[in-house]
Design a protein around this motif. Structure first.
Motif, PDB file in Angstrom:
ATOM      1  N   TRP A  71       5.544 -20.155 -26.216  1.00 39.12           N
ATOM      2  CA  TRP A  71       4.556 -19.283 -25.571  1.00 39.12           C
ATOM      3  C   TRP A  71       3.443 -20.101 -24.926  1.00 39.12           C
ATOM      4  N   SER A  72       2.920 -21.105 -25.647  1.00 44.20           N
ATOM      5  CA  SER A  72       1.821 -21.925 -25.110  1.00 44.20           C
ATOM      6  C   SER A  72       2.254 -22.707 -23.881  1.00 44.20           C
ATOM      7  N   ASN A  73       3.409 -23.374 -23.968  1.00 43.12           N
ATOM      8  CA  ASN A  73       3.869 -24.168 -22.832  1.00 43.12           C
ATOM      9  C   ASN A  73       4.359 -23.290 -21.693  1.00 43.12           C
ATOM     10  N   GLY A  74       4.920 -22.119 -22.027  1.00 40.96           N
ATOM     11  CA  GLY A  74       5.300 -21.166 -20.983  1.00 40.96           C
ATOM     12  C   GLY A  74       4.092 -20.622 -20.256  1.00 40.96           C
ATOM     13  N   ALA A  75       2.997 -20.433 -20.991  1.00 46.35           N
ATOM     14  CA  ALA A  75       1.761 -19.942 -20.379  1.00 46.35           C
ATOM     15  C   ALA A  75       1.216 -20.949 -19.373  1.00 46.35           C
ATOM     16  N   ARG A  76       1.321 -22.254 -19.722  1.00 51.28           N
ATOM     17  CA  ARG A  76       0.847 -23.290 -18.789  1.00 51.28           C
ATOM     18  C   ARG A  76       1.773 -23.413 -17.582  1.00 51.28           C
ATOM     19  N   ALA A  77       3.078 -23.257 -17.815  1.00 55.44           N
ATOM     20  CA  ALA A  77       4.040 -23.460 -16.734  1.00 55.44           C
ATOM     21  C   ALA A  77       4.154 -22.255 -15.804  1.00 55.44           C
ATOM     22  N   PHE A  78       4.079 -21.046 -16.364  1.00 57.97           N
ATOM     23  CA  PHE A  78       4.336 -19.838 -15.572  1.00 57.97           C
ATOM     24  C   PHE A  78       3.120 -18.928 -15.444  1.00 57.97           C
ATOM     25  N   ASN A  79       1.935 -19.441 -15.781  1.00 59.70           N
ATOM     26  CA  ASN A  79       0.684 -18.683 -15.683  1.00 59.70           C
ATOM     27  C   ASN A  79       0.711 -17.399 -16.504  1.00 59.70           C
ATOM     28  N   TRP A  80       1.313 -17.476 -17.701  1.00 55.18           N
ATOM     29  CA  TRP A  80       1.270 -16.351 -18.622  1.00 55.18           C
ATOM     30  C   TRP A  80      -0.073 -16.350 -19.339  1.00 55.18           C
ATOM     31  N   THR A  81      -0.328 -15.266 -20.051  1.00 57.53           N
ATOM     32  CA  THR A  81      -1.520 -15.218 -20.902  1.00 57.53           C
ATOM     33  C   THR A  81      -1.255 -16.060 -22.144  1.00 57.53           C
ATOM     34  N   PRO A  82      -2.076 -17.089 -22.404  1.00 54.16           N
ATOM     35  CA  PRO A  82      -1.839 -17.938 -23.577  1.00 54.16           C
ATOM     36  C   PRO A  82      -2.024 -17.161 -24.874  1.00 54.16           C
ATOM     37  N   PRO A  83      -1.350 -17.588 -25.932  1.00 52.70           N
ATOM     38  CA  PRO A  83      -1.473 -16.861 -27.210  1.00 52.70           C
ATOM     39  C   PRO A  83      -2.873 -16.962 -27.787  1.00 52.70           C
ATOM     40  N   ASN A  84      -3.374 -15.853 -28.270  1.00 49.03           N
ATOM     41  CA  ASN A  84      -4.685 -15.817 -28.925  1.00 49.03           C
ATOM     42  C   ASN A  84      -4.439 -15.822 -30.426  1.00 49.03           C
TER      43      ASN A  84
END
Length: 200
Positions: A71-84
């Motif tokens: 989730w964290s690396n996907g958020a950086r790569a695909f502009n997802w919302t990072p996990p809170n």
């Protein structure tokens, strides 16, 4: 009408009139049903499937770290919302203050490794947890409980009696572990190519 055990108060009041009483008396069927299914699942895991407690916790930790890492690396790569991720900390008591500090530090370290982009440390951590899970397969839950109780009953006395020897032995082990890690880092880990960091 004569009530069971000669009680005069309602059962809900005897059970504390709180959330536990509501769950036990099925006042909220969804929550009570979830607890019942959870207890059945735990019983099935440990009694029928013969899952061990250490292995179970290790596999839960590995799964959680994998989800957070992807989730964290996907958020950086695909502009997802990072996990809170909420910070979970055990409350410190005077008796277990040192233990609580170590457990909190351990959990924060695992979260930082899972949220980071250092694939090498992440894989080494998962490997270490999986090795612990494999060792845990050979330790049943009652045996683990017995070992913990024996250690709680003997270790404080032995530590107090031989404090200087224990301190020197732990210091020696720490030095040896650091030397092994330094050698591994210089000869193997540092030579593994790292993923390029994403530039903003």
């Amino acid at each position: 009408m004569l009530k069971l055990f000669g009680r005069e108060r309602p059962i809900h009041e005897i059970l504390g009139s709180g959330k536990v009483a509501d769950i036990l008396l099925w006042r909220n069927k969804a929550i009570s049903g979830a607890h019942f299914i959870g207890m059945m699942g735990i019983w099935f895991l440990f009694e029928v499937a013969e899952y061990n407690l250490v292995t179970f916790f290790c596999h839960v930790t590995i799964t959680t770290m994998l989800v957070v890492f992807i989730w964290s690396n996907g958020a950086r790569a695909f502009n997802w919302t990072p996990p809170n991720i909420p910070v979970i900390q055990l409350e410190e008591s005077m008796l277990y203050k040192d233990l609580c500090e170590k457990v909190n530090f351990f959990m924060l370290t695992l979260i930082n490794i899972a949220c980071g982009n250092d694939i090498i440390h992440f894989c080494l951590t998962l490997l270490a947890i999986e090795l612990l899970a494999m060792i845990g397969n050979y330790v049943s839950t009652p045996n683990l409980l017995f070992i913990v109780l024996v250690c709680m009953g003997t270790h404080p006395h032995l530590y107090e009696k031989h404090e200087a020897k224990v301190e020197s032995l732990v210091d020696l082990i720490n030095q040896k572990v650091f030397e092994i890690y330094k050698t591994l880092n210089e000869n193997i880990i540092s030579k593994i190519p790292k993923w390029p960091k994403k530039t903003d």
